[in-house]
Design a protein around this motif. Sequence first.
Motif, short mmCIF file in Angstrom:
data_model
loop_
_atom_site.label_atom_id
_atom_site.label_comp_id
_atom_site.label_asym_id
_atom_site.label_seq_id
_atom_site.Cartn_x
_atom_site.Cartn_y
_atom_site.Cartn_z
N HIS A 1 0.87 -1.17 0.00
CA HIS A 1 0.00 0.00 0.00
C HIS A 1 0.91 1.22 0.00
N ASN B 1 -5.19 2.92 -2.35
CA ASN B 1 -6.56 2.64 -1.98
C ASN B 1 -7.37 3.88 -2.34
N GLN C 1 -2.66 8.62 0.17
CA GLN C 1 -1.78 7.63 -0.45
C GLN C 1 -1.52 7.97 -1.92
#
Length: 104
Positions: A20, A41, A49
């Motif tokens: 991630h 995500n 992110q």
Amino acid sequence: FRFKESLAEELQRADLVISHAGAGSCLETLEKGKPLIVVINDKLMDNHQLELAKQLHRDGYVLYCNCSTLVETLQSMNLSALKPFPPGEPEKFASFLDKVLGLQ
């Protein structure tokens, strides 16, 4: 993975890391000199992110994608195009803090 205190051993053995786009995960992997694909995500509210992934990609350090484009990214990736992540320079930050706090 189930929760682990550290992934250092796994990172050391890895040829490629898919993670991630959390800052800690990205930096730990890049500092180990491992090629990294970050999977963002896109359902997160502020999508921080994505911001980090885009910047690290612009700087040439990572590839990034989302879950729906991961296979395509793996098929078309060119890991040799990634740049090595520069080592940290904590002494510069310590010197800055010393100046700000009047310790120098």
